[in-house]
Each structure stands twice: as C-alpha cells, then as structure tokens.
Scaffold this motif. Sequence first.
Motif, PDB file in Angstrom:
ATOM      1  N   ARG A 160       0.849  -1.186   0.000  1.00  0.00           N
ATOM      2  CA  ARG A 160       0.000   0.000   0.000  1.00  0.00           C
ATOM      3  C   ARG A 160       0.883   1.233   0.000  1.00  0.00           C
ATOM      4  O   ARG A 160       2.095   1.156   0.176  1.00  0.00           O
ATOM      5  CB  ARG A 160      -0.930   0.004   1.221  1.00  0.00           C
ATOM      6  CG  ARG A 160      -0.209   0.252   2.530  1.00  0.00           C
ATOM      7  CD  ARG A 160      -1.112   0.120   3.742  1.00  0.00           C
ATOM      8  NE  ARG A 160      -0.496   0.729   4.916  1.00  0.00           N
ATOM      9  CZ  ARG A 160      -0.896   0.523   6.161  1.00  0.00           C
ATOM     10  NH1 ARG A 160      -1.914  -0.275   6.400  1.00  0.00           N
ATOM     11  NH2 ARG A 160      -0.288   1.124   7.174  1.00  0.00           N
ATOM     12  N   THR A 162       0.255   3.950   2.056  1.00  0.00           N
ATOM     13  CA  THR A 162       0.310   4.504   3.402  1.00  0.00           C
ATOM     14  C   THR A 162       1.349   3.777   4.245  1.00  0.00           C
ATOM     15  O   THR A 162       1.312   2.553   4.352  1.00  0.00           O
ATOM     16  CB  THR A 162      -1.061   4.385   4.088  1.00  0.00           C
ATOM     17  OG1 THR A 162      -2.060   4.954   3.242  1.00  0.00           O
ATOM     18  CG2 THR A 162      -1.064   5.107   5.415  1.00  0.00           C
ATOM     19  N   ASP A 168      -1.897   0.777  13.041  1.00  0.00           N
ATOM     20  CA  ASP A 168      -1.858  -0.559  12.441  1.00  0.00           C
ATOM     21  C   ASP A 168      -1.834  -1.657  13.497  1.00  0.00           C
ATOM     22  O   ASP A 168      -2.205  -2.799  13.209  1.00  0.00           O
ATOM     23  CB  ASP A 168      -0.650  -0.691  11.515  1.00  0.00           C
ATOM     24  CG  ASP A 168      -0.804   0.127  10.247  1.00  0.00           C
ATOM     25  OD1 ASP A 168      -1.849  -0.020   9.588  1.00  0.00           O
ATOM     26  OD2 ASP A 168       0.091   0.925   9.918  1.00  0.00           O
ATOM     27  N   TYR A 182      -2.471 -11.299   0.951  1.00  0.00           N
ATOM     28  CA  TYR A 182      -1.295 -10.460   0.763  1.00  0.00           C
ATOM     29  C   TYR A 182       0.018 -11.241   0.718  1.00  0.00           C
ATOM     30  O   TYR A 182       0.973 -10.810   0.082  1.00  0.00           O
ATOM     31  CB  TYR A 182      -1.221  -9.415   1.880  1.00  0.00           C
ATOM     32  CG  TYR A 182      -2.271  -8.344   1.762  1.00  0.00           C
ATOM     33  CD1 TYR A 182      -2.120  -7.295   0.866  1.00  0.00           C
ATOM     34  CD2 TYR A 182      -3.432  -8.393   2.545  1.00  0.00           C
ATOM     35  CE1 TYR A 182      -3.088  -6.310   0.747  1.00  0.00           C
ATOM     36  CE2 TYR A 182      -4.401  -7.412   2.428  1.00  0.00           C
ATOM     37  CZ  TYR A 182      -4.220  -6.376   1.530  1.00  0.00           C
ATOM     38  OH  TYR A 182      -5.187  -5.412   1.409  1.00  0.00           O
ATOM     39  N   GLU A 312     -14.605   0.495  -4.029  1.00  0.00           N
ATOM     40  CA  GLU A 312     -13.238   0.224  -3.596  1.00  0.00           C
ATOM     41  C   GLU A 312     -12.212   0.494  -4.703  1.00  0.00           C
ATOM     42  O   GLU A 312     -12.273  -0.093  -5.779  1.00  0.00           O
ATOM     43  CB  GLU A 312     -13.124  -1.232  -3.125  1.00  0.00           C
ATOM     44  CG  GLU A 312     -11.719  -1.689  -2.795  1.00  0.00           C
ATOM     45  CD  GLU A 312     -11.095  -0.908  -1.655  1.00  0.00           C
ATOM     46  OE1 GLU A 312      -9.924  -0.529  -1.785  1.00  0.00           O
ATOM     47  OE2 GLU A 312     -11.780  -0.683  -0.644  1.00  0.00           O
ATOM     48  N   SER A 313     -11.273   1.421  -4.420  1.00  0.00           N
ATOM     49  CA  SER A 313     -10.144   1.733  -5.307  1.00  0.00           C
ATOM     50  C   SER A 313     -10.600   2.064  -6.721  1.00  0.00           C
ATOM     51  O   SER A 313      -9.887   1.790  -7.692  1.00  0.00           O
ATOM     52  CB  SER A 313      -9.165   0.550  -5.347  1.00  0.00           C
ATOM     53  OG  SER A 313      -8.684   0.247  -4.066  1.00  0.00           O
ATOM     54  N   ALA A 352      -5.001   3.166   0.535  1.00  0.00           N
ATOM     55  CA  ALA A 352      -5.519   2.510   1.739  1.00  0.00           C
ATOM     56  C   ALA A 352      -6.277   3.561   2.535  1.00  0.00           C
ATOM     57  O   ALA A 352      -6.366   4.715   2.133  1.00  0.00           O
ATOM     58  CB  ALA A 352      -4.381   1.917   2.573  1.00  0.00           C
ATOM     59  N   THR A 354      -9.595   3.318   3.559  1.00  0.00           N
ATOM     60  CA  THR A 354     -10.990   3.404   3.140  1.00  0.00           C
ATOM     61  C   THR A 354     -11.886   4.014   4.215  1.00  0.00           C
ATOM     62  O   THR A 354     -12.748   4.848   3.927  1.00  0.00           O
ATOM     63  CB  THR A 354     -11.514   1.995   2.794  1.00  0.00           C
ATOM     64  OG1 THR A 354     -10.786   1.488   1.681  1.00  0.00           O
ATOM     65  CG2 THR A 354     -12.984   2.010   2.465  1.00  0.00           C
ATOM     66  N   HIS A 472     -10.221  -4.215  -4.523  1.00  0.00           N
ATOM     67  CA  HIS A 472      -9.175  -4.180  -3.500  1.00  0.00           C
ATOM     68  C   HIS A 472      -7.894  -4.864  -3.976  1.00  0.00           C
ATOM     69  O   HIS A 472      -7.920  -5.846  -4.698  1.00  0.00           O
ATOM     70  CB  HIS A 472      -9.687  -4.876  -2.239  1.00  0.00           C
ATOM     71  CG  HIS A 472      -9.079  -4.376  -0.971  1.00  0.00           C
ATOM     72  ND1 HIS A 472      -7.748  -4.511  -0.674  1.00  0.00           N
ATOM     73  CD2 HIS A 472      -9.632  -3.740   0.091  1.00  0.00           C
ATOM     74  CE1 HIS A 472      -7.502  -3.990   0.507  1.00  0.00           C
ATOM     75  NE2 HIS A 472      -8.631  -3.503   1.001  1.00  0.00           N
ATOM     76  N   ARG A 474      -4.230  -6.822  -2.782  1.00  0.00           N
ATOM     77  CA  ARG A 474      -3.014  -6.746  -3.540  1.00  0.00           C
ATOM     78  C   ARG A 474      -3.236  -7.241  -4.968  1.00  0.00           C
ATOM     79  O   ARG A 474      -3.904  -8.232  -5.192  1.00  0.00           O
ATOM     80  CB  ARG A 474      -1.950  -7.603  -2.828  1.00  0.00           C
ATOM     81  CG  ARG A 474      -0.666  -7.737  -3.528  1.00  0.00           C
ATOM     82  CD  ARG A 474       0.282  -8.677  -2.763  1.00  0.00           C
ATOM     83  NE  ARG A 474       1.619  -8.661  -3.324  1.00  0.00           N
ATOM     84  CZ  ARG A 474       2.598  -9.453  -2.862  1.00  0.00           C
ATOM     85  NH1 ARG A 474       2.344 -10.271  -1.852  1.00  0.00           N
ATOM     86  NH2 ARG A 474       3.789  -9.398  -3.401  1.00  0.00           N
ATOM     87  N   THR A 538      -3.431   0.939  -5.392  1.00  0.00           N
ATOM     88  CA  THR A 538      -1.984   0.896  -5.138  1.00  0.00           C
ATOM     89  C   THR A 538      -1.266   0.360  -6.374  1.00  0.00           C
ATOM     90  O   THR A 538      -0.782  -0.773  -6.390  1.00  0.00           O
ATOM     91  CB  THR A 538      -1.668   0.012  -3.927  1.00  0.00           C
ATOM     92  OG1 THR A 538      -2.329  -1.258  -4.114  1.00  0.00           O
ATOM     93  CG2 THR A 538      -2.135   0.629  -2.641  1.00  0.00           C
TER      94      THR A 538
END
Length: 716
Positions: A160, A162, A168, A182, A312-313, A352, A354, A472, A474, A538
Amino acid sequence: MKKTNSKKNTDKSEDIKVSSKNSTIEEVEDNASDTETVESDTTTEIVSDKTMEEEASSTKNTLRDKVKHLLFYSIHTWIFKCFVIAMVLEFVVELLSRRSIFTTLRFVFGSPIVYFYNVSIVFFTLLFALFLRKRVFGLIVISVLWIACGVVNFIVLGFRVTPFAAIDFLMLVDVFSMIDIYLSKFEQVVILLMIIAAIIGLVFLFKKTPKFEGARHVKRTMLTCILVWIGLIIFTNHNVKHNIISDDFANLGMAYKDYGFAYCFTNSIIDNGISKPDDYSEETVAQIKAELDQIENTGTKKTPNIIFIQLESFFDPKDVEGLTLSEDPVPTFTRLKEEYPSGYFTVPALGAGTANTEFEVLTGFKSGFFGAGEYPYKTTVNEVPVETLCSILKREGYGTYAIHNNKSSFYDRKNVYNQMGFDAFISLEYMYDIERTYNDWAKDATLVNDIMKCLEDTEGQDFVYTISVQGHGRYPEEMDEWEDYIQVDYEDEEKLPSFDYYINQIYEMDLMIADLIEKLDATGEEYVLVLYGDHLPTLDITEEQLPNSTLFQTEYIMVNNIGIESEDEDIYAYEITRKLIDALNIPYSYALKAQIAYQDEDELDSKLCMIAYDMMFGELYMYDGVSPVPENDMRMGVDVISVTGVKNESDHIVVSGENFNEFSVVYNDDKDLDTIFVDKNTLLVDDYEAEAGDVYTVKQVDKSGHVLGSSKSYSY
C-alpha cells in the motif's frame, strides 16, 4: 741443651701458626665484610629497581583503569554511544522506508536538521537502556525494535502507499484474517521463522551479555533523560514554528518522506483523538450554536430512497498516461458522468484508509482532525455515538441500512454502524451466493440483491450505505488466468499484470452499477444513487501521469430520477453529504451547517473541529448534554435465520431452516458443532446424534470466531 732449643723452636713455630691463623681469620672477616657491603649495595639497587617497576606498573594500571572506566563505566561515554547508535539506526530505518540509498542520503544531507531531529528521538529511547544492569542487552532490544518497525514499514509499503503507523497495531486482527491475500504460504513461513529466530536470538543475548558492574548513576541518567525530553520539546516547537516539520499530516506518505520515520511513527503513537481546542468552553460552543441555528432549509423537502456506494479503489483510468486500453472499461460510469451532477472527489487517503473516506462522507468532519494516520473508526466512533447522514435521515423517518461484502469486524464496522444509529448491517457473514475474485475478494455483483432487499424491508423511504470490495489490492505481479474483458497495455511491463487485473475488476464493478440502476428504475420509486471511489488503487501511479487530477482525487456522480441538476463541481469527501442535503432540503446536522456558515477555510476548520470535539470528546454543549444519536440496537442481516427441524440420519444430523450460509454454525446449547453448509435451508453435523431435550441454535460466526447473531432456539 738440644732439648731446650727444640722446645723453643716448637713454641715459635706454633706462634707463627697461630699468628698466621689469626691473620687468615681477619682477612676472611674483612673479605666477608666487604662481600656483605657489596651484597647490601646490590640488594638496595635491586629493591630500588623493583620499587620503580612497581610504581611504573601501578601507574600503568591506573591509566588502564581510567581508560577502562572511561570506555565502559563513564555515564558520558554511554550517552555518547547511545547517540552514535541512534545515528546508525535512524539511517537504517530511513533506508528501509525510502528503499534507496541515494534518496536516503539526499534526506540526510538535504535535510540535516530533520535528520538530527529524528536521531534525537531514537537517542531518547536508547537512553532508557542505561537504567538496566544489562545495558548492552537493553540497547540491543531497543535497536531491534526500531529496525523491526523499519522492516514492517518496508513490507507494508510493498502492499500500500500509506506507511506503517501506530494505528496498524489495532488492525492486526484484520490483517491476520486477510494474510493469505497479501502473502503466500512461503512468505508467511519465512516471516514466522524470522520472528522465532529473533526471539531465540534475544534470549541467547540476554544470557550471554554481561551485567554492568559499575555505578549506574541513576540520578544522572534520569536527569539526562529529562533534559533530552525538554530539548526534544523545544526542538519540536522550533521546527514546527519554522515549518521545518509539520504536525498536520494531510498526506501521511509524504509526511514520512519529508519529516522522517522516527518523528512520524512516534507522533502516530502520541497523537490520538482530537486535541481539546484552546478556547473550548460552554460559552464558545453556545455562540457557535446560536450562529448555526439561524441556518434553515427554505425549499421543498424531498425524501427519495438514498443509496450510497463507496467503490473500492475505483476511478476512471482512461486519463492515466502510459496506459492503453482496448475499450472503455467503465462505460456506464462514463455515461453517467455526462448525464448527472459529478466532479472530482478529493479524499483523505491514497491506496488505503478506506474508513477515513467513509468517515468524512458520513459525518461531514475531516479525518485530519484526528491523529497522524489514525482511523476514528478504530479509536473513537466504535465507542462514541456520532451524528451522521444516518441519524439525519433517521429523524426524517428513513429506514437505515449498511452493507459491506467483507467481514463485519473490518475497521470495527459492526460497532461503528451501531453507534451511528443504523437499523441493520448486512456484512459478508449474512450474504449468499458469493463469487470471488482471483485474489479471493468478494465480487460486487451480490451487492445489487442486498441493496434491493433493504429497499423492500420497509414500506417507507430508505437510506442504504454500501461499501464495495472487489477492486481491493493486492494486485497480481504475474499474468495468470482471470476474467479478461479488456486488453491492457502499459509502458512499464513489470506492472502490466497488476493493471490488467485491476482494469478487468473495475469493468465488472461498472456492470454492477448498470445492473443496479436497471433494478432501481424498475421499482418506479424515487431515488438518488451516489457513487464515488474511496481512493486510488496501489498501482504506483504518479502525479505526472494524471494531467487532470491529483493522487488524492477520484470521482463522484449523483445519479437520480428526481430532477437534481446541480452544477458539476469538484468537492472534498466531507462535502458530499451537504451537497445531497442541499438538493433535498432536508434539515442539516451542525457539521453541515458549519460548512454553509463559514466560508473561510481556517475558520471552518476551527469551528468544525470544535463541534467534533464537543460531540466525541467534550461535554455535548452543542446538543444540550444529550447525544444526537439515541441508544441503538442494530441487527445483523435483514433475512431472519431460523431453525425449523433437526433429525438424525445414520452418522449425522440434518438441521433444516431458512437463510443459512457458509458462516452458519450449529450449536447445542453453548457448544459449537462441526457444521457443513449444504444450502440455504440445510446444514449437516457429521458424527453426531441428537438426543431428546437437546436445544439447538444456528449462529453466524465470522472467521475470527466471533458470534454475530443467533436464531431462536429449537428443542429436539
């Protein structure tokens, strides 16, 4: 005569012998005396030399002891060592963060004040090792923690935009539940082995590292820590005042690059929530309230069904330079932009975050009022009622629903939506016939049926807030078999698989939009459908590749069948709710009134922040001490899950009922049973036999083992 002479001679001879003997004795005595004198002188010289050697050795030992004390026991030397280690650690974590030796050196020599400021932060943490008997071990542990943070940041930035922040840590449960998306199994094993090796290494070092034998100088060390802390405060204030660093992280990724990892990461730990405004008081809030109470809607109120979809994205990729497409991947979205109010949509996130876009849209507040990298959903809104578009519409008699085709605990939405006053929440655990992407995210097509289900749940008007997930990351790094509707070419061949996958996912998301509009039109009911992207994907897209927008801009459209024809305009995420309420002439919340009343950006930020603080952290002066959101008991799902029968069949039991799915688990009293999902009406429990008096329920359980809801009991 002869005898007499002989005797005399004999006497004389004896006299001579005696005399000679005496003479010899004297000589021996004299010689002995001389020898003693010589030996005495020699001994004196030897003793003298020995004394000198001892004195020299003593001086040498004293010097060595002083050097040893200086190197190993002096508090000043240890402080110096800490500073040197801090310089090395800061360089290493910056190298991990920037992923380039050249950009790291550019930061060190191009921004030396910022670099040494970050070194000072690391240095301060290392000083605490000096309180320990095992100083070396303490320094190693603190150093390993800093390097570990750098490594985690390095890994995070691979998925990502961020960077790694303190928030986190609150997302760990969510991360573990999605780790297969991921990381490959091999990568997971490697990371696990690294963690185990690090723990074993620390245990070994703890046993092997020596104890500090000198005086620890606790008072001096404590004084040093206090002085360094005061120095850091002064240094920080100076740097902020002179714009060398900033405490306002509008772009967290850029902040890490500009201000350094140590500062930004530690700031994310310390800076949480909304800081109390200096002028916060009942009188100040009362004055703001009086100003805002004068703002009222004057037009005719409209109450259509309102549907929001946070995509999303999602964005229109046609303007990305270097990207070639065989056809428009989002034809429905392109057409809608021409027909309805639309524009660029500035969001607080990139790649990232959201939930922060979602927070701004629903509340009308800026997520930037909170700490660096903070998600209010995880720290505040999950526990404190907050006035949102949901509570506004609920006061107008709307049924209110939230939908998300991901797990309910992600960003703690289950608790957040309850605090916002939603009537029901349909999460992944309450959905049916889910199709999944190549990366195992739920596809968005299922959202259409769930939205229509919510609209049919009440006879009146409804508000349905929907969050999609199909786009979303990855994104794959190698070409493979997935739905390939659009042919994609990209100037960077290494990134082509990621772009190819992403483009074909948003093509399907666009089909979902077309399907939903067709079904909404078929109902004959009035509606407003607000569509927008939560942030860019991303895909390492640069600002230069977006000639018409920025990295923090997606797009929005306000589709409707009630004649809303407001001008196209570029807006911020926190403004879209006001734009909608303006068009419908529904009474505003105080946050939305503030957006109307205060046109100066600084004044607006000040007043909005005051209202947000008063509502979430203050005394509710704006609301006369009463929460603007009544106590709520949100239900999970819309369809009622029920058990209608249980029967034994050979080596298993069959549980019959309604609205089961793959998250349904059979319970006998409080014991969960190994459950096999057959279909919406049937569940099996292998190797089990029902007995008279057993009480069965079916509960919805997420992948983390949390029970979200339960059917009524069924007695066998």
